[in-house]
Write an enzyme that holds these catalytic residues in place. Structure first.
Site, short mmCIF file in Angstrom:
data_model
loop_
_atom_site.label_atom_id
_atom_site.label_comp_id
_atom_site.label_asym_id
_atom_site.label_seq_id
_atom_site.Cartn_x
_atom_site.Cartn_y
_atom_site.Cartn_z
N ASP A 487 0.81 -1.22 0.00
CA ASP A 487 0.00 0.00 0.00
C ASP A 487 0.84 1.26 0.00
O ASP A 487 0.32 2.37 -0.20
CB ASP A 487 -0.87 0.03 1.26
CG ASP A 487 -2.18 -0.71 1.07
OD1 ASP A 487 -2.68 -0.73 -0.05
OD2 ASP A 487 -2.69 -1.25 2.07
C1 BGC Z 1 0.47 1.34 6.26
C2 BGC Z 1 0.13 0.11 5.45
C3 BGC Z 1 -1.33 0.00 5.30
C4 BGC Z 1 -1.94 1.28 4.76
C5 BGC Z 1 -3.43 1.19 4.71
C6 BGC Z 1 -0.18 2.55 5.67
O1 BGC Z 1 0.07 3.66 6.46
O2 BGC Z 1 1.86 1.49 6.33
O3 BGC Z 1 0.68 -1.03 6.07
O4 BGC Z 1 -1.65 -1.06 4.44
O5 BGC Z 1 -1.57 2.37 5.56
O6 BGC Z 1 -4.01 2.27 4.11
C1 NOJ Z 2 -1.43 -3.66 5.50
C2 NOJ Z 2 -2.64 -3.78 4.64
O1 NOJ Z 2 -3.73 -4.20 5.41
C3 NOJ Z 2 -2.41 -4.73 3.51
O2 NOJ Z 2 -3.52 -4.74 2.66
C4 NOJ Z 2 -1.17 -4.38 2.76
O3 NOJ Z 2 -0.96 -5.35 1.77
C5 NOJ Z 2 0.04 -4.29 3.67
N1 NOJ Z 2 -0.25 -3.40 4.74
C6 NOJ Z 2 1.30 -3.82 2.97
O4 NOJ Z 2 1.25 -2.48 2.67
#
Ligand code: BGC
Ligand code: NOJ
Length: 814
Positions: A487
């Site tokens: 993400d």
């Molecule tokens: C986090 C990710 C997460 C995302 C969700 C980010 O701030 O680092 O792990 O999946 O937010 O929107």
């Molecule tokens: C947490 C999110 O829930 C997941 O969808 C994503 O793949 C990982 N972070 C990596 O960014």
């Protein structure tokens, strides 16, 4: 240093001191009514949706962050001394303290000055309520005069509104008290048909429902004036902050024990029968009263607890293993499976790191969560798949998240995360392999929850697949969209404005940035689609998927291989991300793991080279970091990944979710030693002795462990709600132990460490209990099977044809 120990016999983790480095929590409830409970009784409850139906209040970012919960105060009426047997909120010294987190329940016990108290909290199956079974014993030589106070704070339902809209909320709180039961009915007068109730089995000496009366002015939960005085105020909340508190006085003879039940519940009335009498404003209690009466009877509460215990024994009994490694056994047999239930239920919505007011269920997340859950309750997995598919858009793309209560896609976040659709294919594949229930493919499912748009689930899968083919970039690799699995790799969001969302602010056209990771994912999805089509008799369609998969594999080899490892992506300028040519972020874990899982390079050594590079550049004693070198500054063209200080989260943290991809890849490459070694590095149970470094619960996975660039290398964060749970469960059970549901039966292909002499397992699969015994005879991975005494050709057990429900499989590894 350890803060407790595993009691494997009872499937409990026993915390022996209250001041754990962080609140160590458990989940109550596994169907519709849920709660979070910390080892000091902090936490909150909700019905189905942590945001829209919150029963009890939680203050965000509190210190400690589990403050506010399901509290019981004890008071010695002779001395005025009062304390919390769960340590918080008074924080008084206890001579003895334990918290036993078990399967769907927690028991917190504390003793002070000869008075021992213990509360077991759980949610009965099939009910929308939680029971607190409170027991108090007088170990003194003299009688004890005690007061007991319960305390919860109601949330005004919509947790987001509750924590922001005070100008309204301070005037809307309403309760009723009848026969000692406290009914919380804020907004019931208008559009709500539900209320909460809080009851006690003992005769009351008083109650409070107005927070200020109970706590007193300028006081917190640590020093309620009612408790200090030993007398409730019998307050009725009108506005301000409704709470529920019962007061019971007891005299306990030396050695005497008393049991009291407190029960908190959620109830809905039919719209046309909300009030009783109908023209009044009084809550109609006709249908709730029998429930209240039932659970205030100790035998019924006990019975409900035993049912819950048996239920979990049944669920966990589906897959039990006995290996030479206690940490493997404990996680597979108990805690990892248990965590998979939590991630299935919560997705990423409610923990102490996920507020419950933010994300609902994630499309990508929930599909992956199925991998660790589908064997436990396939019917629920089926329902989830159909719900997820109904948030798919006609383009084949999907809403990234949906709200569990409404099951509608979340418009604020929208779609265009270009990996999303493929996870649906993998989720359905996992379901089919486990159950053999091919009828699911014919189930009619809407697009975007629009009535009239129904098409068979299979058509949804076809659209998922096509979605990528319709969105190929300059190199023929999949366009990344807002982000793929990562993400934080935001290649189409050049954000220089504080506060903007990296995920939803998209200011590039999105026609250049490509993802090698989605390439790998696509190759895997193509294989699953081909298998599904073939099984459904559509040979030509199957060949088509394989051809598309092969084409993508070729593209990945041509444009996604960097010499020693797979490239991660191409950015909006067409420059490589995750390549030796980059100044930072030269190598990423995701494409190494996933391209190998997709089978790319297993034949010709590419996979081995990628995995060797992982070992060389990314592996640390605490797990495998996400990329290296960490980004030392913010890169406009890369986005959130470079917003994190080096070593945290996606910027070179050990993102435990994708460690199992490498574990699986190593197993596929035949390297059981490496696979199990990586598995053990992040196994929370194996990390228990370094509790003061790891800091999170030793019984569940955390999303992230700080990477080697962080000053706190080895420190875990964001426990419980992470894809790590399902993927590790899948990696250890299906790829290392190699007990693998497949379309045609149970495949057995262990790739275990060389030093293991074997292992045993019981696996229930499609109605048959398989007793599996594995014996190592040589150092390789070649297996020979006998099934019920007869040699089997190949390693896929098709299932007994004579209707028997038990089967014995013996395996030798050479
Ligand atoms: C986090 C990710 C997460 C995302 C969700 C980010 O701030 O680092 O792990 O999946 O937010 O929107
Ligand atoms: C947490 C999110 O829930 C997941 O969808 C994503 O793949 C990982 N972070 C990596 O960014």
């Amino acid at each position: 240093m350890q803060y407790g120990y595993f009691d494997d016999q009872n499937r409990e983790y026993v915390i022996t001191r209250p001041d754990t480095p962080l609140p160590w929590i458990n989940y109550l409830g596994c169907e519709s009514y849920f709660g979070i409970i910390s080892n000091t009784a902090g936490g909150y409850s909700f019905y189905r949706d942590a945001r829209l139906r919150r029963l009890t209040r939680y203050r965000y970012n509190n210190v400690p962050f589990d403050l506010g919960g399901r509290y019981i105060y004890l008071r010695d009426n002779e001395t005025g001394d009062y304390w919390s047997p769960s340590w918080q909120p008074t924080g008084s010294d206890l001579e003895h303290y334990t918290c036993r987190h078990g399967m769907g329940y927690s028991t917190i016990s504390g003793a002070r000055r000869g008075i021992a108290a213990s509360t077991r909290y759980f949610v009965p199956l099939g009910e929308n309520l939680e029971i607190w079974q409170f027991t108090v014993t007088n170990h003194r030589l003299a009688p004890a005069q005690l007061s007991i106070f319960s305390a919860i704070e109601f949330c005004l339902w919509d947790a987001q509104d509750d924590s922001t809209n005070f100008q309204r909320n301070f005037s809307i709180g309403e309760v009723e008290i009848e026969d000692g039961v406290i009914y919380h009915k804020t907004e019931y007068r208008e559009r709500r048909d539900h209320f909460a109730w809080f009851a006690c089995s003992a005769e009351l000496d008083g109650f409070d429902t107005q927070r200020d009366t109970f706590l007193g002015g300028a006081r917190g939960w640590d020093r309620p004036i009612a408790v200090e005085r030993g007398q409730s105020g019998n307050s009725v909340a009108h506005g301000w902050a409704p709470i529920g508190s019962h007061h019971v006085r007891l005299t306990l003879a030396p050695g005497e024990t008393r049991r009291i039940l407190f029960v908190l519940g959620y109830h809905e009335n039919p719209k046309d029968a909300k009030f009783d009498p109908p023209d009044s404003q009084t809550v109609n209690k006709k249908t709730v009263k029998p429930v209240i009466t039932k659970y205030l009877v100790p035998a019924n509460a006990d019975d409900a607890f035993y049912k819950l215990r048996d239920y979990w024994a049944g669920l966990l009994g589906i897959c039990q293993v006995s290996t030479p490694d206690v940490h493997t056994d404990r996680m597979v047999n108990i805690w990892n499976a248990y965590q998979c239930m939590a991630t299935f239920n919560m997705s990423r919505s409610a923990s102490f790191y996920e507020s419950g007011i933010g994300r609902g269920l994630g499309f990508r997340d929930s599909n992956q969560d199925l991998l660790g859950f589908v064997h436990m309750i396939p019917e629920r997995a089926r329902e989830r798949i159909l719900d997820l598919a109904a948030t798919q858009l006609p383009t084949g793309g999907a809403y990234h998240q949906y709200q569990p209560l409404t099951k509608k896609g979340n418009n604020d976040v929208g779609g265009n995360f270009n990996d999303d659709p493929h996870w649906l294919i993998l989720g359905v594949a996992a379901y089919l392999k486990e159950t053999g229930d091919w009828s699911i493919l014919k189930a009619p499912v809407q697009y975007d929850n629009q009535p009239g748009s129904e098409q068979a689930l299979y058509e949804h899968l076809q659209r998922s697949f096509r979605y990528t083919l319709d969105r190929l970039g300059p190199h023929g690799l999949p366009l990344i969209g807002r982000a793929d699995w990562n993400d934080c790799l935001n290649l189409n969001c050049f954000s220089d404005t504080p506060g903007q969302s990296f995920q939803t602010t998209t200011n590039k056209e999105g026609k250049v940035a490509e993802s090698v990771f989605i390439g790998g994912l696509f190759v895997l999805a193509a294989k699953e689609m081909a298998a599904i089509a073939k099984h459904s008799g559509d040979v030509d369609e199957a060949a088509g998927y394989l051809a598309e998969g092969a084409r993508m594999e070729q593209t990945v080899r041509e444009h996604g291989w960097d010499g020693e490892w797979f490239i991660r992506a191409y950015d909006d300028s067409g420059d490589k991300v995750g390549s030796k040519d980059c100044a930072e972020g030269k190598i990423f874990i995701e494409p190494q793991g996933f391209c190998v899982i997709a089978g790319i390079g297993l034949e010709d050594g590419l996979a081995r080279r990628a995995l060797d590079s992982v070992r060389k550049y990314l592996a640390t004693p605490h797990g495998i970091v996400l990329q290296q070198p960490a980004y030392s500054r913010y890169y406009l063209n890369l986005g959130e990944i470079s917003s994190y200080p080096p070593g945290y989260k996606e910027n070179a943290g050990i993102f435990c979710h994708n460690n199992p991809w490498v574990i699986i890849a190593e197993a596929m490459a035949g390297n059981g030693d490496a696979a199990h070694d990586y598995y053990s590095r992040i196994n929370p149970s194996a990390r228990e002795p370094i509790g003061d470094i790891h800091r999170c619960e030793p019984y569940v996975y955390a999303q992230m462990i700080a990477g080697r660039d962080a000053p706190t290398h080895g420190e875990a964060k964001n426990s419980w709600l992470t894809g790590t749970a399902a993927w590790n469960y899948y990696a250890i059970t299906q790829w290392i132990l190699g007990i693998r549901p497949s379309y045609d039966g149970l495949e057995i292909a262990p790739v275990i460490p060389v030093r293991w002499s074997g292992f045993a397992a019981t696996r229930k699969f499609r109605g048959v209990t398989y007793h599996i015994a594995v014996q190592r005879k040589g150092p390789g991975n070649k297996v020979k099977l006998t099934v019920d005494g007869r040699p089997l050709r190949g390693n896929i057990v098709p299932g007994p044809t004579d209707g028997r429900s038990e089967s014995h499989i013996n395996i030798t590894i050479e």
